[in-house]
Design a protein around this motif. Sequence first.
Motif, PDB file in Angstrom:
ATOM      1  N   TYR A  71       1.024  -1.103  -0.014  1.00 39.53           N
ATOM      2  CA  TYR A  71      -0.018   0.140  -0.063  1.00 39.53           C
ATOM      3  C   TYR A  71       0.850   1.360   0.076  1.00 39.53           C
ATOM      4  CZ  TYR A  71       0.639  -0.271   4.949  1.00 39.53           C
ATOM      5  OH  TYR A  71       1.301  -0.338   6.379  1.00 39.53           O
ATOM      6  N   PRO A  75      -0.663   7.284  -3.376  1.00 41.77           N
ATOM      7  CA  PRO A  75      -2.019   7.014  -2.974  1.00 41.77           C
ATOM      8  C   PRO A  75      -3.016   7.785  -4.038  1.00 41.77           C
ATOM      9  CG  PRO A  75      -0.542   7.584  -1.206  1.00 41.77           C
ATOM     10  CD  PRO A  75       0.235   7.627  -2.521  1.00 41.77           C
ATOM     11  N   SER A  80      -6.710   4.813  -1.567  1.00 38.87           N
ATOM     12  CA  SER A  80      -6.541   5.247   0.101  1.00 38.87           C
ATOM     13  C   SER A  80      -7.812   4.504   0.963  1.00 38.87           C
ATOM     14  CB  SER A  80      -6.469   6.826   0.071  1.00 38.87           C
ATOM     15  OG  SER A  80      -5.431   7.292  -0.471  1.00 38.87           O
ATOM     16  N   VAL A  83      -6.859   1.079   1.323  1.00 36.85           N
ATOM     17  CA  VAL A  83      -5.845   0.913   2.710  1.00 36.85           C
ATOM     18  C   VAL A  83      -6.459   1.328   3.770  1.00 36.85           C
ATOM     19  CG1 VAL A  83      -3.732   1.826   3.744  1.00 36.85           C
ATOM     20  CG2 VAL A  83      -3.997   1.640   0.948  1.00 36.85           C
ATOM     21  N   SER A 190      -1.803   5.949   3.823  1.00 41.71           N
ATOM     22  CA  SER A 190      -2.117   6.414   2.701  1.00 41.71           C
ATOM     23  C   SER A 190      -3.045   7.623   2.411  1.00 41.71           C
ATOM     24  CB  SER A 190      -2.778   5.181   2.089  1.00 41.71           C
ATOM     25  OG  SER A 190      -2.980   5.189   0.709  1.00 41.71           O
ATOM     26  N   GLU A 219       4.745   8.894   4.062  1.00 44.81           N
ATOM     27  CA  GLU A 219       3.721   9.807   3.577  1.00 44.81           C
ATOM     28  C   GLU A 219       3.804  11.280   3.670  1.00 44.81           C
ATOM     29  OE1 GLU A 219       0.154   9.025   1.683  1.00 44.81           O
ATOM     30  OE2 GLU A 219       2.193   8.498   0.835  1.00 44.81           O
TER      31      GLU A 219
END
Length: 304
Positions: A71, A75, A80, A83, A190, A219
């Motif tokens: 994952y 994204p 997303s 996830v 995500s 992220e």
Amino acid sequence: MAILNLTPSSIFPVTTYSARRTRVRGSVIKMQKSLITTDPPASPGFSLCTCGRKHFLGEATTPFLPISPSYASQPTASNSTEVLNQLRPPKPDWYFELYGYFRSAGMERYEKEIAVYKRKLFANLVGKAETVLEIGIGAGPNIKYYKNIPNVSVLGVDPNPKMESHARKSAIDAGVKSENFKFIHAVAESMPLEDASVDAVVGSLVMCSVTDIPQTLKEIKRILKPGGLYLFVEHVAAEDGTFLRMVQNVLDPLQQVVADGCHLTRSTEEYLLEAGFNGGVDINKVSLSAFYHLSPHLYGVAYN
């Protein structure tokens, strides 16, 4: 996250801890106890150490972190959501509503004690950020600290959809215009946002309950603009061998159940130092007198 409420007694001395990052053999990072700035325990007067902070330069490093799962790809809104459902399977509405109510009404004592450190921390945003993303925004207790930022736009990410109404109320109370606040139902691992799209990311009591800390930090770095700031306030594990750590080890399984996945024994500072923020990381440690089992706390800034 939620909080099990414990108060220290005479056998629970309030202590502080510190740590230092040193480089060994070029690219490997080693943690040693000594030099992260440590603020004194909060007291009714909320005294705060005025000493300087140790700034950790973000040299190129090769973190020895586990490889994140699939994952970790770029994204989008659709993946997303996938996830989100993978890491946070849907729960009954009553659960989300009950937990949302607790986060809104049950954290006042904690917020009162941590406020002195948050005010100091959030001052870093003034003049440096207009678009602020807060991961794990919850009921929005931090939004009031954004009111001094001209023309601020706030994005709030949270896996609990029932937090939106509480966060919006906090935004209104803080004077943030309705059109300048957006709630995003997602997990921090995500987020459906473009690369280099925000000036600052804020996380408060988040790393204790995310499923994947390295991916969350990845992220954060992805969505931050070059030179952007990541502000954090996190509780972490006490030092090995201490009585407090023993208490945390005993309470940790219960904490995860009653506090929506919150862990008491995570070494978040190690992940922060190993994440490879280009401008380094400033870390401060402090103990909270009213929430002994959540000590120590980290607060500070990472520079993208």
